[in-house]
Each structure stands twice: as structure tokens, then as C-alpha cells.
Design a protein around this motif. Sequence first.
Motif, mmCIF file in Angstrom:
data_model
loop_
_atom_site.group_PDB
_atom_site.id
_atom_site.type_symbol
_atom_site.label_atom_id
_atom_site.label_comp_id
_atom_site.label_asym_id
_atom_site.label_seq_id
_atom_site.Cartn_x
_atom_site.Cartn_y
_atom_site.Cartn_z
ATOM 1 N N LEU A 51 0.823 -1.211 0.000
ATOM 2 C CA LEU A 51 0.000 0.000 0.000
ATOM 3 C C LEU A 51 0.854 1.257 0.000
ATOM 4 C CD1 LEU A 51 -2.935 -0.854 2.438
ATOM 5 C CD2 LEU A 51 -2.945 -0.780 -0.058
ATOM 6 N N ASN A 71 -6.042 -13.576 -2.303
ATOM 7 C CA ASN A 71 -5.400 -12.310 -1.955
ATOM 8 C C ASN A 71 -4.269 -12.643 -0.985
ATOM 9 O OD1 ASN A 71 -5.725 -9.408 -2.369
ATOM 10 N ND2 ASN A 71 -6.112 -9.298 -0.170
ATOM 11 N N THR A 74 -3.045 -9.956 2.970
ATOM 12 C CA THR A 74 -4.356 -9.415 3.344
ATOM 13 C C THR A 74 -4.285 -8.701 4.683
ATOM 14 O OG1 THR A 74 -5.464 -11.177 2.138
ATOM 15 C CG2 THR A 74 -6.749 -10.020 3.790
ATOM 16 N N PHE A 75 -4.877 -7.502 4.706
ATOM 17 C CA PHE A 75 -4.832 -6.681 5.919
ATOM 18 C C PHE A 75 -6.029 -6.911 6.841
ATOM 19 C CE2 PHE A 75 -1.954 -4.246 3.297
ATOM 20 C CZ PHE A 75 -1.091 -3.646 4.196
ATOM 21 N N PHE A 77 -7.489 -4.323 9.760
ATOM 22 C CA PHE A 77 -7.195 -2.948 10.134
ATOM 23 C C PHE A 77 -7.562 -2.640 11.575
ATOM 24 C CE2 PHE A 77 -7.888 -3.090 5.591
ATOM 25 C CZ PHE A 77 -6.825 -2.365 5.098
ATOM 26 N N ALA A 81 -12.293 -0.734 9.272
ATOM 27 C CA ALA A 81 -12.511 -0.390 7.861
ATOM 28 C C ALA A 81 -13.635 -1.210 7.237
ATOM 29 C CB ALA A 81 -11.208 -0.546 7.057
ATOM 30 N N ARG A 142 -13.539 -11.203 6.845
ATOM 31 C CA ARG A 142 -13.320 -10.674 5.506
ATOM 32 C C ARG A 142 -11.928 -11.052 5.002
ATOM 33 N NH1 ARG A 142 -13.586 -4.335 5.233
ATOM 34 N NH2 ARG A 142 -11.808 -4.621 6.596
ATOM 35 N N ALA A 143 -10.945 -10.976 5.909
ATOM 36 C CA ALA A 143 -9.585 -11.330 5.516
ATOM 37 C C ALA A 143 -9.481 -12.820 5.216
ATOM 38 C CB ALA A 143 -8.604 -10.935 6.618
#
Lengths: 260, 271
Positions: A51, A71, A74-75, A77, A81, A142-143
Motif C-alpha cells: 500500500l 489475496n 491481506t490486511f 485494520f 474499515a 473478511r480477511a
Amino acid sequence: MQLIADSITHAYGPLPVLKDISFTIAPGEVVAVVGPSGCGKSTLLRILGGLEQPSSGAALVKGAPPPGSLNPLTFVFQDFALLPWRTVAGNVRLALEGHGLAGKAAAAIVADTLARTGLADFADVYPKQLSGGMKQRVGIARALAVKPAVLLMDEPLSALDAQTRTLLMDDLVRLHAEGDLATVYVTHNLDEAVRLADRIVVLSRRPGSIKATFLLDMPRPARSAEDPALVREARRLWDLIRADAAEADRELADAEVADA
Amino acid sequence: MREPATAETGVGARRVAYRGGVFLPETRRAAGATALLALIALWQLASSLGWMSPVFAPSPAEVGEALWRMGVSGELVGHLKASLARLLVGFAIGGTAGVAFGLAVGLSSLVRAPGVTLVSALFPIPKIALLPLFILWFGIGEGSKVATIAFGTFFPTVIATYGAVDNVDRSLVRMGRSFGLSQAAIVWKIIFPGALPGILSGLRIASSIGIVLLVAAEMIGASQGVGALVLSAGNLMQSDRLLAGVVVLSLVGLTLSAFLGLAEKRLLAWR
Ligand SMILES: Nc1ncnc2c1ncn2[C@@H]1O[C@H](COP(=O)(O)OP(=O)(O)OP(=O)(O)O)[C@@H](O)[C@H]1O
Ligand SMILES: [Mg+2]
């Protein structure tokens, strides 16, 4: 797949933030990065995840990501977010939409991920109806939905209260027991670091450079927050960064006075 | 809540004075309607008692009657149709173009600097001052009026839109990138929905500016339209018809704002 920090040096304009950071995250390894406020931990993580571009040096990957990984980097946060206008399921689906998955295929992965993270009952709920801990669970779900090779977590628990933090830490320990998911875990909290990490990288105050690296070889599921060995380890880390942290705080205070 | 037990608290204990309840207005719909009705009733009373001259200030009953007469004769429908067509076409053009340009200003550094400068320079111009120019360009007919409304609603929409885009949390954009969303996907899935509340409140302001310009334009050069009706009634000292026109304009404004409110409710249910 390995993730490699290769002599990463970074400056924001005239402000040097990171100095010659090199380390490797092996497959399945959990590396905690600790250091005083403002030493560049978040910056380092953003560079590792692509990023941000470092002033010199590079973030490298070596080897293929595990099969089916959508992915690889993967973050998760600190501020979660989440999109407030999407439901929990919608937020998880967003990550899949980035990889061209939609419709039935995406719905199946979303349902599976929510079930795995204990969020199945919350699929149609909007983020604002959730507590902080549940929000971060969504962030983690989500990650996981995009099957990362390396999770990049920036103080994922620091916005949460102490009880919730403990519960989520248990979740993370379990998660890492399930499969070989590598993680870079940035934190202020040394107890979290010693609980979760295979290796702890200690950064000096800004510009952050690697001050020390610790290996923790105790099996992760066997560690408990009260374990005397871990408490000792945390104490040792704190002694190492205490002087730096106090110095960093003073600098921040000075900067604020200068700004005012 | 129970009173604190004196046995436990001892003598001399006092309640902490409550001081939290200031400036927390609630909307009481009934009270609003009552206030409006009371005002109309007072006005009617003043007219009936002969305190107000029927020429300068006709009674609500007379205004209602004028409205009724224009309604049944079909005169009102003609004026209203002409006005609504101008307003809706102008606002649709100005609003759509405003949102599009506002997004461009908010998203592209190429458009941003020149865009902001132009908008700042042109926004303060009272748009009605440009009507004569628009008449030269587009003719005295519908074109010049629609252009005035479009132009006048464009600027507030642009300003609201790019402000709203600027206010979208950048960490959400970064999140989108980190999950591999394309730039287009980030615009449509993150930035636009994030900016929507601000865009809709901008459109609300733009719509009321649109009505002002509609009336002004119709007063300058139109035979049809509520603005023209009001002006000609004034010239003929028909103050009941004049006020009937004003009432119609107020209703147009209320209806438009109700539609925007409905859109907000549907689109922003997540709030
Ligand atoms: N986008 C940016 N532009 C300019 N300076 C920045 C930017 N991001 C961070 N900095 C500065 O770089 C330094 C390191 O920031 P960073 O957020 O990486 O620190 P950190 O170690 O994560 O701090 P914390 O522990 O408070 O989260 C800080 O002094 C910060 O003010
Ligand atoms: Mg940080």
C-alpha cells in the motif's frame, strides 16, 4: 510463500521513518512487530502489503502462494474499515468482488467464512449494530474469505476493551492452530506479542530500525496469559523499549507544543 | 428509579441536580401543524374583522377560492405543467452534471485545481443575471429558462459532491485497494456510496435554488408558469390570485423536498 522485508528504508519528505529493515516471514510463521509510538510500524506494514512504496529497499515475496489463495497479502485494520452501508455478509463479499467472484460462488464462500468465525447469525446486520469486538471479527472474517498466505494485522485489538481483547486473542490463537497462516502482527501490547508470536521484532524509536529479535519456541496453544515464562518475556521486552518509548513520548509532546 | 434509601446514604445526602436536558429539540409534528393552522386562522380572523384590506392582504378563504377557480378552469394546470417541466428538466441536467463534475473534481487531480477555481469563480454570480445572456444564446423560449435553472443547480451540487467525496474515509479506500478492487470498483462501491449522504443534502439545497430561479426566470419572460401567474396577478392587483400562486410554489417546494427525503430514506437506510 515467504514474505521478505529487504533493506526497507522510508522517509516521509524530510522525516526518516524506517531505517534498513530486513527480515523474512516464513510460511505459517507469526511475527510480531513492536516498538514505541511513531516508530514506523504501521508504515512498515503498509509497505509489506504493497500500500506504500519505500524510499529504498523493497517488500518481496518468494515462492507461490498456497493453492486457492485469492489475496495472498491481506490486511486486518485497527479501525476495522468496514463499509457502514453494507451488511456483515456484504462486507465479506466485497473482498471477493475484488477478485472477480460474485453470485453463488461468492455467496458460498461468504456463508462458509461467517460460519467459521461464528458470525452466521449476523450476516444481515449492519456494522453500526455491532460491538467493537464483533466488528473486528467481521474484519478478520473478511480477511479469511480471500484465503491469505500472510495476514497483515495493524494493532487489530487496540480499539477494543480488555475483555473483548482477551476473547479475540483466543480466537486468533485458535485460528493459527488450524492452518499454516503466516502473520505480521503489529502491536503496542507486549502481552499480545508474547501470546501469539513465534518471533518478535523490536524496533527502535523513529527512524525505526531493528533493535532486537526474539524467538519464542513455546507452542502457541499451550501459552496462557498468566504463564510466568511469558510474563517474564513481556517484562524483558518492555525493559528493552522502555527508554525508547519514554523518549518517543517526550518527542511527541514537544512536537505538539511546537505545533501549538 | 427508587428513591435512595436514607439508611444507606445517611442524612444530608442530596440528589445531583440534573442538568443534561438543554437544546435537545424533538420534532412534534402535531405542534407544527397546529402552529400553521393557528397562523391561518389568525389571518382569517384579522381579514373578517376588517383589520386588513382585501386588496393588499386577501383572506385565506379568498386565496383558497382563487386557487379553486384556477383549478377547475384548468388555468392552474397549464401554469403548473409549464413550471414543473422547466424545473425538472433544468434540475435533472444541473444535478446530474453537477454530481458527475463533482465526482471528477473529487477524484482526479487533473480536474481538481482548474475545476475548483472555475466553480469558486462562477458560484457567487447570481445566476439570474445570466438570463439575458442565455436568452441571446437559447432564445426567449424554454431553452433560456431551463439553462438558468440547470446552471444555478449545477454549482451547489458540484460543491456538495466534491466535499462529500473528500470526506469519504481514506482508510476505506485503502482497504478496497488492499483487497484488489479496481479503481472503478472503488469509485462505485466505496466512494460513491460514502459520498451519497452529502450529495443528497447538496441536491436538496440545489432544488430550492432551482425554484427561486424558476420563478425569477418566469417573471422575466414567460406567459405560462406559476412565476408568470404571480407577476401578472400583481400587475392587475389581483392579490388573491397572486397569493394562490405563492401557495402553489410552496407546495411544489414541499413536494420536491418530500421526494428527496424519500430518496434519502431508501438510499441511506443503513444510517
Ligand atoms: N502519510 C504520512 N505522511 C507523513 N508522515 C507520516 C505519514 N504516515 C505516518 N507518518 C509519520 O511517520 C511516522 C511513523 O508513523 P507510523 O504510523 O508508521 O508509526 P507507528 O509506529 O505505527 O505509530 P503508532 O504506534 O502510533 O501507531 C510518524 O511520525 C508519523 O507522523
Ligand atoms: Mg500505527
